[in-house]
Design an enzyme around this catalytic site. Structure first.
Site, PDB file in Angstrom:
ATOM      1  N   CYS A 113     -76.731  50.971 -47.840  1.00  0.00           N
ATOM      2  CA  CYS A 113     -75.709  50.582 -46.870  1.00  0.00           C
ATOM      3  C   CYS A 113     -74.374  50.477 -47.595  1.00  0.00           C
ATOM      4  O   CYS A 113     -74.316  49.948 -48.708  1.00  0.00           O
ATOM      5  CB  CYS A 113     -76.094  49.231 -46.253  1.00  0.00           C
ATOM      6  SG  CYS A 113     -74.932  48.625 -45.030  1.00  0.00           S
ATOM      7  N   HIS A 156     -80.396  51.902 -37.831  1.00  0.00           N
ATOM      8  CA  HIS A 156     -79.681  51.155 -38.866  1.00  0.00           C
ATOM      9  C   HIS A 156     -78.314  50.716 -38.341  1.00  0.00           C
ATOM     10  O   HIS A 156     -77.919  49.553 -38.499  1.00  0.00           O
ATOM     11  CB  HIS A 156     -79.539  52.038 -40.112  1.00  0.00           C
ATOM     12  CG  HIS A 156     -78.802  51.421 -41.248  1.00  0.00           C
ATOM     13  ND1 HIS A 156     -79.405  51.082 -42.434  1.00  0.00           N
ATOM     14  CD2 HIS A 156     -77.492  51.088 -41.395  1.00  0.00           C
ATOM     15  CE1 HIS A 156     -78.507  50.568 -43.261  1.00  0.00           C
ATOM     16  NE2 HIS A 156     -77.329  50.565 -42.647  1.00  0.00           N
ATOM     17  N   GLU A 157     -77.589  51.642 -37.703  1.00  0.00           N
ATOM     18  CA  GLU A 157     -76.247  51.322 -37.195  1.00  0.00           C
ATOM     19  C   GLU A 157     -76.306  50.331 -36.033  1.00  0.00           C
ATOM     20  O   GLU A 157     -75.483  49.415 -35.954  1.00  0.00           O
ATOM     21  CB  GLU A 157     -75.493  52.592 -36.801  1.00  0.00           C
ATOM     22  CG  GLU A 157     -75.233  53.536 -37.955  1.00  0.00           C
ATOM     23  CD  GLU A 157     -74.680  52.864 -39.209  1.00  0.00           C
ATOM     24  OE1 GLU A 157     -73.772  52.013 -39.098  1.00  0.00           O
ATOM     25  OE2 GLU A 157     -75.175  53.170 -40.313  1.00  0.00           O
ATOM     26  N   HIS A 160     -76.587  46.839 -37.223  1.00  0.00           N
ATOM     27  CA  HIS A 160     -75.308  46.233 -37.625  1.00  0.00           C
ATOM     28  C   HIS A 160     -74.613  45.550 -36.447  1.00  0.00           C
ATOM     29  O   HIS A 160     -73.959  44.525 -36.621  1.00  0.00           O
ATOM     30  CB  HIS A 160     -74.364  47.295 -38.194  1.00  0.00           C
ATOM     31  CG  HIS A 160     -74.563  47.577 -39.642  1.00  0.00           C
ATOM     32  ND1 HIS A 160     -74.433  46.617 -40.624  1.00  0.00           N
ATOM     33  CD2 HIS A 160     -74.871  48.731 -40.279  1.00  0.00           C
ATOM     34  CE1 HIS A 160     -74.658  47.171 -41.810  1.00  0.00           C
ATOM     35  NE2 HIS A 160     -74.931  48.446 -41.631  1.00  0.00           N
TER      36      HIS A 160
END
Length: 186
Positions: A113, A156-157, A160
């Site tokens: 990341c 993953h995004e 966030h």
């Protein structure tokens, strides 16, 4: 354009906050944010430009990673990871995963990341296939199916945007645990 100095680092509370929904039509600030998020990825994946600006290469960048708690992220999966059914490049706004496979997938090298400067070893187990709904910069709603690497990147995004970092998914007592029938990707 964002540089490495603009990337919010692990430990900053903004990375752990729930992001707010983006309203349409986009404000000028939100349009600039969307453009700058994608520009970072494009430039970071270009070897010459990357060196010129001293960027770490990225395949995804979410608004919280530049200090903005809004439901917006850019994704640019390089051609070597794409196939005819799963290419993906877009700024995803207000994304929601509407379905995900039981089949799990993970990267053999683990995940990294831009906001996490240290290497954290272990497998991040994610759905191998997802269907995600999101709006693009014009407010047009999309519903796309992604599999393998592009699906991992998008998950993953989206994490966030909900204050979750990749290492939150790693089993602390057994970081290299493999699930039955799990798929692994380079």
């Amino acid at each position: 354009m964002f540089l490495m100095k603009d990337i919010t680092r692990d430990g900053n509370p903004v990375l752990r906050n729930q992001s707010k929904k983006v309203e349409f039509p986009l404000s000028e600030d939100d349009k600039k944010l969307a453009k700058d998020l994608m520009d970072y990825l494009v430039i970071s994946q270009d070897e010459e430009e990357n060196k010129k600006y001293n960027l770490r290469p990225g395949v995804g960048l979410a608004a919280p990673q530049v200090g903005v708690n809004k439901m917006m992220a850019s994704v640019l999966v390089p051609p070597e990871y794409e196939d005819e059914k799963s290419p993906f490049k877009d700024v995803i706004i207000n994304p929601v995963i509407v379905s995900s496979s039981v089949q799990r997938g993970a990267l053999t090298v683990g995940e990294g990341c831009l906001s996490v400067d240290k290497d954290i070893p272990g497998y991040v187990h994610r759905a191998d296939r997802i269907t995600v709904k999101y709006q693009d910069i014009d407010g047009v709603e999309h519903k796309v199916r992604l599999k393998h690497y592009p699906a991992i990147v998008v998950q993953h995004e989206i994490d966030h945007l909900h204050g979750t970092l990749f290492y939150d998914h790693i089993k602390k007592d057994n970081p290299f645990y493999r699930e039955d029938n799990e798929l692994f990707f380079e």
